[in-house]
Design a protein around this motif. Structure first.
Motif, PDB file in Angstrom:
ATOM      1  N   PHE A 196       0.792  -1.213   0.000  1.00  0.00           N
ATOM      2  CA  PHE A 196       0.000   0.000   0.000  1.00  0.00           C
ATOM      3  C   PHE A 196       0.832   1.274   0.000  1.00  0.00           C
ATOM      4  O   PHE A 196       0.383   2.301  -0.465  1.00  0.00           O
ATOM      5  CB  PHE A 196      -0.913   0.037   1.232  1.00  0.00           C
ATOM      6  N   TYR A 197       2.019   1.257   0.527  1.00  0.00           N
ATOM      7  CA  TYR A 197       2.751   2.476   0.813  1.00  0.00           C
ATOM      8  C   TYR A 197       4.005   2.602  -0.037  1.00  0.00           C
ATOM      9  O   TYR A 197       4.711   1.624  -0.292  1.00  0.00           O
ATOM     10  CB  TYR A 197       3.142   2.525   2.295  1.00  0.00           C
ATOM     11  N   ALA A 198       4.283   3.841  -0.442  1.00  0.00           N
ATOM     12  CA  ALA A 198       5.500   4.117  -1.199  1.00  0.00           C
ATOM     13  C   ALA A 198       6.710   3.929  -0.296  1.00  0.00           C
ATOM     14  O   ALA A 198       6.743   4.482   0.810  1.00  0.00           O
ATOM     15  CB  ALA A 198       5.461   5.541  -1.740  1.00  0.00           C
ATOM     16  N   PRO A 199       7.731   3.188  -0.721  1.00  0.00           N
ATOM     17  CA  PRO A 199       8.941   3.066   0.096  1.00  0.00           C
ATOM     18  C   PRO A 199       9.556   4.422   0.428  1.00  0.00           C
ATOM     19  O   PRO A 199      10.081   4.622   1.530  1.00  0.00           O
ATOM     20  CB  PRO A 199       9.870   2.230  -0.794  1.00  0.00           C
ATOM     21  N   LYS A 200       9.467   5.371  -0.494  1.00  0.00           N
ATOM     22  CA  LYS A 200      10.031   6.705  -0.242  1.00  0.00           C
ATOM     23  C   LYS A 200       9.259   7.446   0.839  1.00  0.00           C
ATOM     24  O   LYS A 200       9.820   8.330   1.495  1.00  0.00           O
ATOM     25  CB  LYS A 200      10.033   7.523  -1.538  1.00  0.00           C
ATOM     26  N   LEU A 201       7.983   7.106   1.029  1.00  0.00           N
ATOM     27  CA  LEU A 201       7.224   7.705   2.123  1.00  0.00           C
ATOM     28  C   LEU A 201       7.853   7.324   3.458  1.00  0.00           C
ATOM     29  O   LEU A 201       8.064   8.169   4.329  1.00  0.00           O
ATOM     30  CB  LEU A 201       5.765   7.240   2.051  1.00  0.00           C
ATOM     31  N   MET A 202       8.150   6.053   3.614  1.00  0.00           N
ATOM     32  CA  MET A 202       8.756   5.585   4.856  1.00  0.00           C
ATOM     33  C   MET A 202      10.112   6.245   5.081  1.00  0.00           C
ATOM     34  O   MET A 202      10.444   6.667   6.196  1.00  0.00           O
ATOM     35  CB  MET A 202       8.931   4.065   4.805  1.00  0.00           C
ATOM     36  N   ARG A 203      10.901   6.366   4.014  1.00  0.00           N
ATOM     37  CA  ARG A 203      12.239   6.961   4.166  1.00  0.00           C
ATOM     38  C   ARG A 203      12.156   8.437   4.530  1.00  0.00           C
ATOM     39  O   ARG A 203      12.985   8.947   5.285  1.00  0.00           O
ATOM     40  CB  ARG A 203      13.037   6.759   2.880  1.00  0.00           C
ATOM     41  N   ALA A 204      11.149   9.139   3.996  1.00  0.00           N
ATOM     42  CA  ALA A 204      10.994  10.557   4.326  1.00  0.00           C
ATOM     43  C   ALA A 204      10.713  10.742   5.805  1.00  0.00           C
ATOM     44  O   ALA A 204      11.285  11.634   6.461  1.00  0.00           O
ATOM     45  CB  ALA A 204       9.869  11.170   3.490  1.00  0.00           C
ATOM     46  N   LEU A 205       9.871   9.888   6.384  1.00  0.00           N
ATOM     47  CA  LEU A 205       9.578   9.990   7.814  1.00  0.00           C
ATOM     48  C   LEU A 205      10.754   9.524   8.661  1.00  0.00           C
ATOM     49  O   LEU A 205      11.056  10.088   9.709  1.00  0.00           O
ATOM     50  CB  LEU A 205       8.334   9.169   8.147  1.00  0.00           C
ATOM     51  N   GLN A 206      11.437   8.486   8.199  1.00  0.00           N
ATOM     52  CA  GLN A 206      12.558   7.956   8.962  1.00  0.00           C
ATOM     53  C   GLN A 206      13.717   8.943   9.034  1.00  0.00           C
ATOM     54  O   GLN A 206      14.512   8.913   9.978  1.00  0.00           O
ATOM     55  CB  GLN A 206      13.043   6.647   8.332  1.00  0.00           C
ATOM     56  N   SER A 207      13.790   9.856   8.056  1.00  0.00           N
ATOM     57  CA  SER A 207      14.900  10.806   8.016  1.00  0.00           C
ATOM     58  C   SER A 207      14.802  11.887   9.085  1.00  0.00           C
ATOM     59  O   SER A 207      15.775  12.601   9.340  1.00  0.00           O
ATOM     60  CB  SER A 207      14.961  11.475   6.633  1.00  0.00           C
ATOM     61  N   LEU A 208      13.647  12.029   9.712  1.00  0.00           N
ATOM     62  CA  LEU A 208      13.455  13.104  10.686  1.00  0.00           C
ATOM     63  C   LEU A 208      14.171  12.803  11.995  1.00  0.00           C
ATOM     64  O   LEU A 208      14.128  11.668  12.488  1.00  0.00           O
ATOM     65  CB  LEU A 208      11.966  13.317  10.947  1.00  0.00           C
ATOM     66  N   PRO A 209      14.802  13.794  12.602  1.00  0.00           N
ATOM     67  CA  PRO A 209      15.465  13.583  13.892  1.00  0.00           C
ATOM     68  C   PRO A 209      14.458  13.355  15.013  1.00  0.00           C
ATOM     69  O   PRO A 209      13.343  13.878  14.980  1.00  0.00           O
ATOM     70  CB  PRO A 209      16.248  14.886  14.106  1.00  0.00           C
ATOM     71  N   ALA A 210      14.853  12.583  16.001  1.00  0.00           N
ATOM     72  CA  ALA A 210      13.948  12.200  17.088  1.00  0.00           C
ATOM     73  C   ALA A 210      13.486  13.393  17.911  1.00  0.00           C
ATOM     74  O   ALA A 210      12.406  13.364  18.496  1.00  0.00           O
ATOM     75  CB  ALA A 210      14.629  11.172  17.984  1.00  0.00           C
ATOM     76  N   ASN A 211      14.284  14.468  17.952  1.00  0.00           N
ATOM     77  CA  ASN A 211      13.887  15.618  18.766  1.00  0.00           C
ATOM     78  C   ASN A 211      12.816  16.471  18.073  1.00  0.00           C
ATOM     79  O   ASN A 211      12.256  17.381  18.674  1.00  0.00           O
ATOM     80  CB  ASN A 211      15.099  16.491  19.101  1.00  0.00           C
ATOM     81  N   LYS A 212      12.525  16.162  16.803  1.00  0.00           N
ATOM     82  CA  LYS A 212      11.495  16.905  16.082  1.00  0.00           C
ATOM     83  C   LYS A 212      10.272  16.056  15.749  1.00  0.00           C
ATOM     84  O   LYS A 212       9.184  16.584  15.569  1.00  0.00           O
ATOM     85  CB  LYS A 212      12.070  17.487  14.781  1.00  0.00           C
ATOM     86  N   PHE A 213      10.466  14.749  15.646  1.00  0.00           N
ATOM     87  CA  PHE A 213       9.364  13.872  15.239  1.00  0.00           C
ATOM     88  C   PHE A 213       9.535  12.542  15.938  1.00  0.00           C
ATOM     89  O   PHE A 213      10.509  11.838  15.730  1.00  0.00           O
ATOM     90  CB  PHE A 213       9.366  13.681  13.719  1.00  0.00           C
ATOM     91  N   HIS A 214       8.542  12.217  16.794  1.00  0.00           N
ATOM     92  CA  HIS A 214       8.561  10.945  17.493  1.00  0.00           C
ATOM     93  C   HIS A 214       7.402  10.111  16.969  1.00  0.00           C
ATOM     94  O   HIS A 214       6.240  10.395  17.278  1.00  0.00           O
ATOM     95  CB  HIS A 214       8.439  11.132  19.008  1.00  0.00           C
ATOM     96  N   PRO A 215       7.669   9.103  16.150  1.00  0.00           N
ATOM     97  CA  PRO A 215       6.586   8.343  15.532  1.00  0.00           C
ATOM     98  C   PRO A 215       5.939   7.378  16.505  1.00  0.00           C
ATOM     99  O   PRO A 215       6.466   7.056  17.545  1.00  0.00           O
ATOM    100  CB  PRO A 215       7.304   7.563  14.416  1.00  0.00           C
ATOM    101  N   SER A 216       4.760   6.929  16.085  1.00  0.00           N
ATOM    102  CA  SER A 216       4.122   5.833  16.798  1.00  0.00           C
ATOM    103  C   SER A 216       4.968   4.592  16.596  1.00  0.00           C
ATOM    104  O   SER A 216       5.562   4.378  15.550  1.00  0.00           O
ATOM    105  CB  SER A 216       2.718   5.596  16.232  1.00  0.00           C
ATOM    106  N   VAL A 217       5.052   3.763  17.619  1.00  0.00           N
ATOM    107  CA  VAL A 217       5.851   2.542  17.510  1.00  0.00           C
ATOM    108  C   VAL A 217       5.225   1.561  16.540  1.00  0.00           C
ATOM    109  O   VAL A 217       5.867   0.991  15.674  1.00  0.00           O
ATOM    110  CB  VAL A 217       6.053   1.903  18.886  1.00  0.00           C
ATOM    111  N   VAL A 218       3.900   1.352  16.656  1.00  0.00           N
ATOM    112  CA  VAL A 218       3.192   0.420  15.776  1.00  0.00           C
ATOM    113  C   VAL A 218       1.939   1.112  15.261  1.00  0.00           C
ATOM    114  O   VAL A 218       1.195   1.687  16.036  1.00  0.00           O
ATOM    115  CB  VAL A 218       2.819  -0.875  16.494  1.00  0.00           C
ATOM    116  N   MET A 219       1.742   1.056  13.940  1.00  0.00           N
ATOM    117  CA  MET A 219       0.567   1.680  13.328  1.00  0.00           C
ATOM    118  C   MET A 219      -0.481   0.613  13.038  1.00  0.00           C
ATOM    119  O   MET A 219      -0.173  -0.557  12.873  1.00  0.00           O
ATOM    120  CB  MET A 219       0.954   2.356  12.000  1.00  0.00           C
ATOM    121  N   GLY A 220      -1.743   1.066  12.895  1.00  0.00           N
ATOM    122  CA  GLY A 220      -2.833   0.140  12.618  1.00  0.00           C
ATOM    123  C   GLY A 220      -2.777  -0.398  11.217  1.00  0.00           C
ATOM    124  O   GLY A 220      -2.143   0.165  10.337  1.00  0.00           O
ATOM    125  N   GLY A 221      -3.471  -1.524  10.984  1.00  0.00           N
ATOM    126  CA  GLY A 221      -3.514  -2.146   9.663  1.00  0.00           C
ATOM    127  C   GLY A 221      -4.567  -1.509   8.796  1.00  0.00           C
ATOM    128  O   GLY A 221      -5.273  -0.601   9.180  1.00  0.00           O
TER     129      GLY A 221
END
Length: 222
Positions: A196-221
């Motif tokens: 469902f998801y673009a691999p580049k979408l994941m990389r864009a979010l992963q590139s953010l530093p932890a002090n600016k963006f703290h993601p959810s550990v597990v997302m819903g299906g």
């Protein structure tokens, strides 16, 4: 297909016909209200026309009723499209200009719609439990976060252009961990790669530093 705001000419051809042939038109709008546009004939009753202003999106019902020679009724259905959105509703993380520069080409004509849907996907599947600074409208205030979100939704639109917006190759997403980019797809033991998801979408979010963006550990299906 007409759009909201168009005034189209409804046409009926009657056979047989003569000087006694008269056609009238009843128009039922999508909201159930009706109107009777004036129908006229310039060829002694064979061809009848009426101007119908389409003021609502949806399915319109046109019912011609003929009396005299050639009497009968003829229903017609007309599907009317909404005007393309001029302003976005809800949070949209990229403009069509940003998409054009991301794609390095002219964006599709439905780019605004696709960016809205990609932004909703980002909100529902990746940002629901994430932590980052926002303004009163829920938009990211940090420039780096805003840029990453824009890149993420543009990447998703590009992905949809390649594989189709509703493409589901690998089954439903069961879990995502952005910190270590762990994906689980499929049902039960049927697990495979991303769908469902673009691999580049994941990389864009992963590139953010932890002090600016703290993601959810597990997302819903899905």
């Amino acid at each position: 297909m007409p759009e909201v705001g168009d005034a189209a000419t409804a046409t009926l051809t009657v056979s047989p016909f003569d000087g006694t042939t008269v056609a009238t038109l009843l128009v039922t709008r999508p909201d159930g209200t009706t109107t009777n546009p004036t129908a006229t004939s310039a060829d002694n009753g064979q061809t009848w026309t009426a101007t119908v202003p389409y003021t609502l999106a949806g399915v319109w019902r046109l019912l011609w009723t003929v009396t005299g020679t050639g009497s009968g009724v003829e229903p017609q259905l007309v599907s009317v499209a909404p005007l393309p959105a001029v302003t976005n509703t809800g949070r949209v993380y990229a403009t069509t200009t940003q998409l054009a520069y991301y794609l390095e080409k002219a964006p599709p004509l439905d780019a605004a719609k696709l960016l809205r849907r990609a932004s909703k996907l980002l909100d529902s599947d990746f940002l629901k439990a994430a932590m980052y600074a926002v303004d009163s409208d829920g938009m990211p205030t940090d420039a780096e976060v805003a840029e990453a979100f824009a890149e993420a939704v543009c990447a998703q639109v590009e992905f949809w252009d390649e594989v189709g917006e509703e493409n589901d190759i690998s089954g439903p997403l069961q879990g995502v961990a952005i910190g270590s980019v762990q994906l689980q797809f499929g049902a039960g033991e049927n697990r495979s790669g991303p769908s469902f998801y673009a691999p580049k979408l994941m990389r864009a979010l992963q590139s953010l530093p932890a002090n600016k963006f703290h993601p959810s550990v597990v997302m819903g299906g899905c």
